[in-house]
Write a protein that holds these residues in place. Structure first.
Motif, PDB file in Angstrom:
ATOM      1  N   GLU A 194       0.808  -1.209   0.000  1.00  0.00           N
ATOM      2  CA  GLU A 194       0.000   0.000   0.000  1.00  0.00           C
ATOM      3  C   GLU A 194       0.849   1.270   0.000  1.00  0.00           C
ATOM      4  O   GLU A 194       0.448   2.292  -0.538  1.00  0.00           O
ATOM      5  N   PHE A 195       2.053   1.174   0.611  1.00  0.00           N
ATOM      6  CA  PHE A 195       2.854   2.402   0.655  1.00  0.00           C
ATOM      7  C   PHE A 195       3.325   2.827  -0.726  1.00  0.00           C
ATOM      8  O   PHE A 195       3.651   3.995  -0.934  1.00  0.00           O
ATOM      9  N   ASN A 207      12.031   7.246  -8.363  1.00  0.00           N
ATOM     10  CA  ASN A 207      12.231   7.437  -6.928  1.00  0.00           C
ATOM     11  C   ASN A 207      11.505   6.390  -6.107  1.00  0.00           C
ATOM     12  O   ASN A 207      11.969   6.009  -5.037  1.00  0.00           O
ATOM     13  N   LYS A 247       2.602   6.923  -4.874  1.00  0.00           N
ATOM     14  CA  LYS A 247       2.075   7.374  -6.167  1.00  0.00           C
ATOM     15  C   LYS A 247       1.089   8.519  -5.964  1.00  0.00           C
ATOM     16  O   LYS A 247       1.060   9.471  -6.731  1.00  0.00           O
ATOM     17  N   ALA A 248       0.276   8.398  -4.907  1.00  0.00           N
ATOM     18  CA  ALA A 248      -0.712   9.435  -4.631  1.00  0.00           C
ATOM     19  C   ALA A 248      -0.040  10.745  -4.224  1.00  0.00           C
ATOM     20  O   ALA A 248      -0.669  11.790  -4.235  1.00  0.00           O
ATOM     21  N   LEU A 249       1.236  10.668  -3.842  1.00  0.00           N
ATOM     22  CA  LEU A 249       1.982  11.886  -3.513  1.00  0.00           C
ATOM     23  C   LEU A 249       2.659  12.462  -4.740  1.00  0.00           C
ATOM     24  O   LEU A 249       3.309  13.490  -4.667  1.00  0.00           O
ATOM     25  N   GLY A 250       2.550  11.760  -5.867  1.00  0.00           N
ATOM     26  CA  GLY A 250       3.187  12.239  -7.078  1.00  0.00           C
ATOM     27  C   GLY A 250       4.671  11.951  -7.138  1.00  0.00           C
ATOM     28  O   GLY A 250       5.412  12.658  -7.807  1.00  0.00           O
ATOM     29  N   VAL A 251       5.127  10.919  -6.435  1.00  0.00           N
ATOM     30  CA  VAL A 251       6.545  10.557  -6.487  1.00  0.00           C
ATOM     31  C   VAL A 251       6.828   9.877  -7.824  1.00  0.00           C
ATOM     32  O   VAL A 251       6.033   9.075  -8.303  1.00  0.00           O
ATOM     33  N   ARG A 252       7.982  10.228  -8.419  1.00  0.00           N
ATOM     34  CA  ARG A 252       8.336   9.627  -9.708  1.00  0.00           C
ATOM     35  C   ARG A 252       8.608   8.135  -9.556  1.00  0.00           C
ATOM     36  O   ARG A 252       9.117   7.704  -8.529  1.00  0.00           O
ATOM     37  N   GLU A 266       1.320   2.667  -3.369  1.00  0.00           N
ATOM     38  CA  GLU A 266       0.182   3.437  -3.836  1.00  0.00           C
ATOM     39  C   GLU A 266       0.172   4.807  -3.175  1.00  0.00           C
ATOM     40  O   GLU A 266      -0.110   5.823  -3.819  1.00  0.00           O
ATOM     41  N   ALA A 267       0.502   4.832  -1.874  1.00  0.00           N
ATOM     42  CA  ALA A 267       0.555   6.106  -1.158  1.00  0.00           C
ATOM     43  C   ALA A 267       1.601   7.021  -1.783  1.00  0.00           C
ATOM     44  O   ALA A 267       1.371   8.216  -1.958  1.00  0.00           O
ATOM     45  N   ARG A 269      14.089   4.771  -3.884  1.00  0.00           N
ATOM     46  CA  ARG A 269      14.012   5.243  -2.503  1.00  0.00           C
ATOM     47  C   ARG A 269      13.089   4.400  -1.636  1.00  0.00           C
ATOM     48  O   ARG A 269      13.297   4.261  -0.447  1.00  0.00           O
ATOM     49  N   HIS A 270      12.000   3.896  -2.257  1.00  0.00           N
ATOM     50  CA  HIS A 270      11.007   3.199  -1.443  1.00  0.00           C
ATOM     51  C   HIS A 270      11.172   1.693  -1.468  1.00  0.00           C
ATOM     52  O   HIS A 270      11.011   1.031  -0.457  1.00  0.00           O
ATOM     53  N   LEU A 271      11.476   1.140  -2.639  1.00  0.00           N
ATOM     54  CA  LEU A 271      11.491  -0.315  -2.736  1.00  0.00           C
ATOM     55  C   LEU A 271      12.857  -0.913  -2.410  1.00  0.00           C
ATOM     56  O   LEU A 271      12.944  -1.923  -1.730  1.00  0.00           O
TER      57      LEU A 271
END
Lengths: 315, 356
Positions: free
Chosen positions: A204-205, A218, A210-215, A207-208, A222-224
């Motif tokens: 879910e994070f 990134n 993406k909902a913040l407009g992160v490229r 999707e979160a 940065r996240h995965l």
């Protein structure tokens, strides 16, 4: 409530703050005796690999002819002569110095191969896992083909094909070995990274984010990646023994590092001719290989346990 | 070369004209968000699921709109459609317009849409634990959209993060910047999520069941926080909930959704004083009341919402409705006016209907 507790016992806050994810894992690693033993030996090997040639009693290619003549042209056994603690071979090379130089070669092969493995496996696995679909299919079929190809055959073919080119002679023939072993070992990491991303990208994070407009870039970097890094570290650590072994096998077969330099594998290959009269020429480098493999494996196993997300927060 | 240059100039001109055009539209728009005939479908192995079917509504600047209905009636998919985050495949927005400040979001390029997300439209998710990345610090996650959209320096971004965290009521925000989500309690995580959603001062906040994963006492605090901050930032809120009680306390207007359709819409007062759709009655009736007899059973609406595949031309609620007559099974009712701005989709409560 929390604020008041802080005011009263500031020390307790400091203690709580120190429990980051990495510290947590390190705390678990340090309690694993085998892993620490392995880790210490790895550090020891690294120090020898980097600084060994400076402290070696002799240059690795020095032939101690006087000692050899004194011994009727037979290899010195260990402890026979205080100048050659671990003896010499039948050409008068000091074995201790050769083992130290061999540590440098074997370890640099192991590490550089892992860099090649990461350089190929990480992007290929990440692209396949993140984008999925047709790109995933193509990349993974390519990976399967590479996986199915006999490793040793590919490495030997490459070594033979490039042996007499400038590329084959780079860094006494070692560069070719790096690339050849790397080309056959990245497959595991690529599959691992792909699998990690396939499951992580459904979180879910993501999707979160993406909902913040992160490229996308990134999100992956940065996240995965921080979430996938644990298994990757373990795979890399456990890949090291494989690479050392592959290099030793190649050296034994006469492919790879060229004389006068010698890795542990080529020392065994050179020593086997005199195995009846001077067994130390085989068992000393063999022992080094075995110890190195074991310490990397213990360290890798320890890291796997320490970085296991199911154990997060536990001691 | 020469022709290329002229093409370039006319292209930038065109872009400038389009941008100016958008500004004009923005200035003219009185409503922040206007959804027209939105349909989102999922193409599955079993058939096409009409998750959101011809939904229209409006949301003014600073207004709070509730989207109410039981599970699986298209509330979340509506919210995801607004940000174009419906998983594709299998989902697809097949028809409609989403006018955000007069600009149709469905016509924007993926990159333009990405720049809008997080900046003009904030999103609060249901479960704060799984929506926060476990390996990144709270400080990083709050600052992410700020740095992405506002181009602030590291230090300015950090100051803004501290300010935001203290606004959402996290004690000692400076010390907690470097904490990871697992070091936060459930309520604090949701507060952090709200800080993330409001980081860039969005004009619209989509809150998808923001309190479902929280216990009741924290629920009230979080809702109060959303209400307070949306007033302070003059943010319009689309609040998705299945709890009419929450909607009553928070919303200016309420849309009741059932089986992918809006079945009743009106101001909160209209909806509670004089609901005109049996489904809304069912929802209201299933709220537990303080004056209920002790030990009595809670009331429910019998049955389940229909599968959203191959729906017949009939009222979608008719199998569960106690007022059903033949016409309900033969023809789907339209959303028609009851009294000023109050619309309902029911044959029975039409002026010519049989329900008083």
């Amino acid at each position: 409530m929390t604020a008041r507790t802080t005011a009263v016992v500031p020390g307790s806050i400091d203690q709580r703050r120190s429990t980051g994810i990495w510290r947590d894992a390190f705390g678990r690693l340090i309690k694993n005796r085998l892993a620490i033993l392995g880790g210490l030996f790895v550090i020891f090997l690294a120090i020898i690999g980097i600084f060994g040639p400076m402290f070696a009693p002799w240059p690795f290619d020095h032939q101690d002819t006087p000692a050899l003549i004194q011994n009727n042209f037979r290899a010195l056994t260990p402890l026979q002569n205080p100048a050659h603690l671990l003896g010499t071979d039948e050409l008068g090379h000091d074995i201790l110095s050769r083992l130290m130089d061999g540590a440098q070669i074997s370890l640099s092969v192991a590490l550089v191969v892992q860099v090649v493995v990461l350089g190929l496996g990480l992007p290929i696995g990440a692209l396949a896992g993140w984008f999925g679909g047709r790109l995933d299919t193509y990349l993974m079929r390519f990976t399967d083909v590479m996986y199915a190809f006999p490793d040793l055959l590919l490495i030997i073919l490459m070594s033979v094909a490039f042996r007499d080119t400038a590329f084959g002679r780079l860094y006494s023939g070692l560069f070719l070995v790096f690339v050849a072993i790397g080309l056959t070992s990245w497959v595991t990491v690529a599959r691992l990274v792909r699998g990690q991303l396939l499951s992580l990208k459904e979180m879910e994070f993501v999707e979160a984010a993406k909902a913040l407009g992160v490229r996308d870039r990134n999100i992956v970097m940065r996240h995965l990646m921080p979430n996938a890094i644990g298994p990757i570290i373990v795979a890399i650590t456990l890949g090291v023994p494989g690479a050392i072994l592959a290099e030793a096998t190649l050296a034994y077969l006469g492919v790879g590092v060229q004389p006068p330099r010698a890795s542990w594998g080529s020392l065994i290959a050179a020593g086997q001719e005199a195995i009846r009269t001077s067994p130390h020429l085989v068992y000393l480098p063999g022992l080094m290989i075995a110890l190195a493999l074991m310490s990397f494996t213990f360290l890798g196993d320890g890291l796997r346990d320490a970085l296991d997300p199911k154990l997060k927060g536990k001691q | 070369m020469a022709t290329e240059a002229t093409v370039d100039i006319s292209l930038t001109d065109q872009l400038a004209v389009e941008a100016a055009d958008r500004e004009v539209k923005r200035a003219k728009a009185e409503t922040l968000l206007e959804v027209r005939n939105l349909s989102t479908q999922f193409f599955t192995a079993d058939g096409v699921v009409h998750a959101v079917d011809d939904v229209s509504f409006e949301l003014g600047y600073g207004e709070t709109l509730g989207l109410v209905g039981e599970s699986g009636c298209g509330k979340s998919v509506t919210a995801l459609s607004l940000t174009r985050l419906v998983p594709d495949p299998p989902g697809k927005i097949v028809a409609g317009e989403i006018l955000f400040e007069g600009v149709d979001l469905l016509k924007l390029s993926p990159d333009e849409m990405r720049r809008l997300r997080g900046k003009d439209i904030g999103f609060i998710f249901q479960d704060p634990l799984s929506s926060l990345n476990p390996t990144l610090t709270i400080g990083y996650q709050v600052s992410e959209s700020i740095r992405q959209h506002m181009g602030l320096s590291q230090r300015a971004a950090k100051e803004r993060v501290v300010e935001l965290l203290s606004k959402v009521g996290i004690p000692r925000p400076k010390d907690r910047l470097n904490d990871y989500p697992f070091q936060f309690s459930g309520g604090m995580r949701q507060r952090a999520m709200i800080a993330i959603a409001l980081a860039c001062d969005p004009k619209l906040l989509l809150a998808d069941e923001p309190t479902t994963a929280l216990d009741v006492t924290i629920q009230a605090q979080i809702l109060e926080l959303i209400r307070k901050l949306s007033e302070e930032f003059k943010t319009a809120v689309l609040l998705i909930t299945h709890d009419l009680g929450i909607a009553a306390g928070m919303c200016d207007r309420i849309n009741v959704m059932y089986a992918g359709r809006v079945v009743e819409t009106g101001t909160t007062d209209q909806m509670f004083d004089n609901p005109r759709m049996p489904y809304t009655w069912g929802l209201l009736d299933s709220l537990p009341r303080l004056d209920d007899q002790r030990g009595g059973r809670l009331r429910t609406i019998e049955g389940l919402p229909p599968l959203l595949i191959r729906l017949p031309d009939a009222c979608r609620f008719n199998p569960r409705c106690s007022y059903t007559r033949d016409i309900c099974r033969e023809k789907e009712p339209d959303l028609t006016v009851r009294d000023g701005g109050h619309l309902a989709r029911c044959h029975g409560t039409e002026p010519t209907g049989w329900i008083p």
